[in-house]
Design a protein around this motif. Structure first.
Motif, mmCIF file in Angstrom:
data_model
loop_
_atom_site.group_PDB
_atom_site.id
_atom_site.type_symbol
_atom_site.label_atom_id
_atom_site.label_comp_id
_atom_site.label_asym_id
_atom_site.label_seq_id
_atom_site.Cartn_x
_atom_site.Cartn_y
_atom_site.Cartn_z
ATOM 1 N N GLU A 15 37.123 25.869 46.130
ATOM 2 C CA GLU A 15 37.109 27.230 45.564
ATOM 3 C C GLU A 15 35.667 27.679 45.333
ATOM 4 O O GLU A 15 35.319 28.838 45.586
ATOM 5 C CB GLU A 15 37.850 27.258 44.223
ATOM 6 N N ALA A 16 34.853 26.776 44.820
ATOM 7 C CA ALA A 16 33.462 27.140 44.518
ATOM 8 C C ALA A 16 32.720 27.522 45.794
ATOM 9 O O ALA A 16 32.005 28.537 45.825
ATOM 10 C CB ALA A 16 32.764 25.976 43.803
ATOM 11 N N VAL A 17 32.913 26.735 46.863
ATOM 12 C CA VAL A 17 32.233 27.052 48.126
ATOM 13 C C VAL A 17 32.684 28.416 48.634
ATOM 14 O O VAL A 17 31.868 29.249 49.055
ATOM 15 C CB VAL A 17 32.506 25.953 49.187
ATOM 16 N N ALA A 18 33.997 28.677 48.564
ATOM 17 C CA ALA A 18 34.518 29.969 49.041
ATOM 18 C C ALA A 18 33.896 31.128 48.251
ATOM 19 O O ALA A 18 33.593 32.181 48.805
ATOM 20 C CB ALA A 18 36.036 29.992 48.924
ATOM 21 N N GLN A 19 33.703 30.923 46.945
ATOM 22 C CA GLN A 19 33.145 32.008 46.115
ATOM 23 C C GLN A 19 31.641 32.191 46.348
ATOM 24 O O GLN A 19 31.105 33.280 46.194
ATOM 25 C CB GLN A 19 33.431 31.725 44.636
ATOM 26 N N LEU A 20 30.951 31.117 46.718
ATOM 27 C CA LEU A 20 29.493 31.193 46.898
ATOM 28 C C LEU A 20 29.095 31.674 48.285
ATOM 29 O O LEU A 20 28.047 32.317 48.448
ATOM 30 C CB LEU A 20 28.880 29.804 46.693
ATOM 31 N N ALA A 21 29.908 31.318 49.284
ATOM 32 C CA ALA A 21 29.531 31.545 50.683
ATOM 33 C C ALA A 21 29.271 33.032 50.923
ATOM 34 O O ALA A 21 30.056 33.882 50.518
ATOM 35 C CB ALA A 21 30.627 31.038 51.609
ATOM 36 N N GLY A 22 28.153 33.324 51.567
ATOM 37 C CA GLY A 22 27.789 34.708 51.848
ATOM 38 C C GLY A 22 26.951 35.339 50.749
ATOM 39 O O GLY A 22 26.336 36.374 50.954
ATOM 40 N N ARG A 23 26.955 34.722 49.572
ATOM 41 C CA ARG A 23 26.160 35.274 48.459
ATOM 42 C C ARG A 23 24.903 34.457 48.203
ATOM 43 O O ARG A 23 23.939 34.949 47.622
ATOM 44 C CB ARG A 23 26.978 35.282 47.174
ATOM 45 N N HIS A 24 24.980 33.179 48.563
ATOM 46 C CA HIS A 24 23.859 32.258 48.367
ATOM 47 C C HIS A 24 23.745 31.399 49.616
ATOM 48 O O HIS A 24 24.641 31.394 50.464
ATOM 49 C CB HIS A 24 24.116 31.360 47.145
ATOM 50 N N GLU A 25 22.630 30.656 49.692
ATOM 51 C CA GLU A 25 22.527 29.657 50.755
ATOM 52 C C GLU A 25 23.261 28.414 50.247
ATOM 53 O O GLU A 25 22.861 27.862 49.211
ATOM 54 C CB GLU A 25 21.054 29.357 51.025
ATOM 55 N N VAL A 26 24.326 28.019 50.929
ATOM 56 C CA VAL A 26 25.237 27.023 50.351
ATOM 57 C C VAL A 26 25.267 25.740 51.175
ATOM 58 O O VAL A 26 25.420 25.777 52.405
ATOM 59 C CB VAL A 26 26.673 27.594 50.260
ATOM 60 N N LEU A 27 25.134 24.594 50.482
ATOM 61 C CA LEU A 27 25.399 23.292 51.093
ATOM 62 C C LEU A 27 26.670 22.736 50.465
ATOM 63 O O LEU A 27 26.729 22.494 49.254
ATOM 64 C CB LEU A 27 24.243 22.318 50.849
ATOM 65 N N ALA A 28 27.682 22.549 51.289
ATOM 66 C CA ALA A 28 28.937 21.939 50.828
ATOM 67 C C ALA A 28 28.866 20.452 51.147
ATOM 68 O O ALA A 28 28.638 20.077 52.295
ATOM 69 C CB ALA A 28 30.108 22.598 51.545
ATOM 70 N N VAL A 29 29.040 19.621 50.127
ATOM 71 C CA VAL A 29 28.908 18.171 50.308
ATOM 72 C C VAL A 29 30.279 17.531 50.120
ATOM 73 O O VAL A 29 30.939 17.754 49.098
ATOM 74 C CB VAL A 29 27.922 17.578 49.275
ATOM 75 N N GLY A 30 30.696 16.751 51.106
ATOM 76 C CA GLY A 30 31.978 16.075 50.995
ATOM 77 C C GLY A 30 31.964 14.815 51.821
ATOM 78 O O GLY A 30 31.022 14.566 52.571
ATOM 79 N N ARG A 31 33.013 14.038 51.684
ATOM 80 C CA ARG A 31 33.111 12.792 52.442
ATOM 81 C C ARG A 31 33.874 13.067 53.716
ATOM 82 O O ARG A 31 34.979 13.591 53.677
ATOM 83 C CB ARG A 31 33.840 11.761 51.591
#
Ligand code: NAI
Length: 300
Positions: A15-31
């Motif tokens: 949810e956080a990535v979806a809300q941030l994407a396009g508004r900030h430069e986002v790195l999504a970290v997962g396994r």
């Protein structure tokens, strides 16, 4: 701003990535591979349990703010494998906090109502934790590590996270909808008093805490209503217009491996004073939003 989210394949992190994407430069970290819908964000496959890889990913990205939502969240699996729980929930949080300290980045580390023993809830931020079980202990140690190692840090506690985002994992709340829709009975604990957290609103509160405030220390960011799980199931059934049987059961009957706080729940008054744009939702409002997410998911 450069914002990183750990646990990005998870309910809250996604949810956080979806809300941030396009508004900030986002790195999504997962396994492993990314399971999120494609969007304007970068993906880093990094293991919170391996000592360095998440720290390196955050440093290479040059994160200015980090939402740390990654964790081993299966409480019974943590009880079976306490060393793995320690590696990920404590060691992984240490990695994230060390990276934040080195980068001068702000950190919000997500934690849980399970840090309390559940004998006298609902609990406020100033109540003294007394974790029972491996998951609870590792999350409490993770809180302490984050607050100790990262100079600009807040801990956001949530509880019983649920949501209807497409691809989101199965939770008690989604099982209630699915089982009742099929005409199957649903078992629910009648003796567990809890707070709940609609993932989208929990993520929004965590992100506001991260990006729009300078608050340090612990903040409770769940929904506002404290209720038992039978009542939670009934509220879902009512909002979704579902009949069917909700069967109350006692926690002890389920013979679960890890202890469950019985008289738990989080007090959230402070969040309403710290945050301006988002606030803990009362259960009816949370149910309206959950239902709207579900309708979208079914038509997506
Ligand atoms: N799910 C719940 O009901 C509750 C969750 N929380 C806390 O909220 C936060 C977010 O949880 P959710 O999104 O609900 O859980 P989730 O289980 O959906 O997400 C956690 C994510 O962490 C990732 N992860 C696990 N081990 C990893 C590793 N070794 N390396 C990298 N990533 C790893 C998982 O793959 C998963 O995508 C966690 O800190 C959790 O402890 C707190 C209270 C209740």
């Amino acid at each position: 701003m450069k914002v990183a989210v750990t646990g990005a394949n998870g309910l809250l992190g996604g949810e956080a990535v979806a809300q941030l994407a396009g508004r900030h430069e986002v790195l999504a970290v997962g396994r492993g591979p990314c399971r999120l819908a494609a969007g304007p964000f970068a993906w880093a496959d990094a293991d919170l349990g391996d000592g360095r890889s998440v720290e390196q990913a955050l440093r290479a990205f040059g994160a200015e703010a980090v939402l740390h939502a990654g964790a081993l969240t299966d409480v019974d699996a943590c009880e079976r494998e306490p060393e793995a729980a320690w590696r990920v929930n404590v060691g992984g949080t240490e990695q994230v906090a060390r990276a934040c300290r080195a980068l001068g980045a702000r950190l919000v580390a997500v934690s849980t109502d399970y840090v309390f023993d559940g004998t006298a809830g609902p609990y406020g931020e100033d109540d003294v934790p007394n974790p029972r079980g491996a998951y609870a202990r590792t999350k409490r140690c993770g809180e302490e590590a984050a607050l100790l190692l990262a100079p600009d840090c807040a801990v956001a506690r949530v509880a019983v996270v649920y949501g209807g985002r497409p691809g989101a994992k199965s939770t008690f709340a989604t099982q209630v909808v699915e089982k009742l829709s099929r005409g199957e009975p649903v078992k629910a604990f009648s003796d567990q008093q809890v707070s709940t957290t609609l993932a989208a609103n929990g993520a929004a509160m965590c992100l506001e805490l991260l990006l729009k405030t300078a608050y340090r220390g612990v903040l409770h960011t769940s929904d506002a209503t404290v209720l038992d799980r039978v009542e939670f199931a009934r509220r879902i059934a009512r909002r979704f217009g579902l009949g069917g049987e909700i069967v109350p059961v006692k926690t002890a009957e389920a013979k679960l491996l890890a202890p469950r706080p019985l008289q738990g729940g989080l007090r959230v008054e402070r969040a309403a004073t710290v945050l301006r744009s988002h606030r803990p939702l009362a259960i009816d409002e949370a149910m309206d939003r959950f239902h709207a997410e579900w309708v979208l998911r079914k038509t997506a």
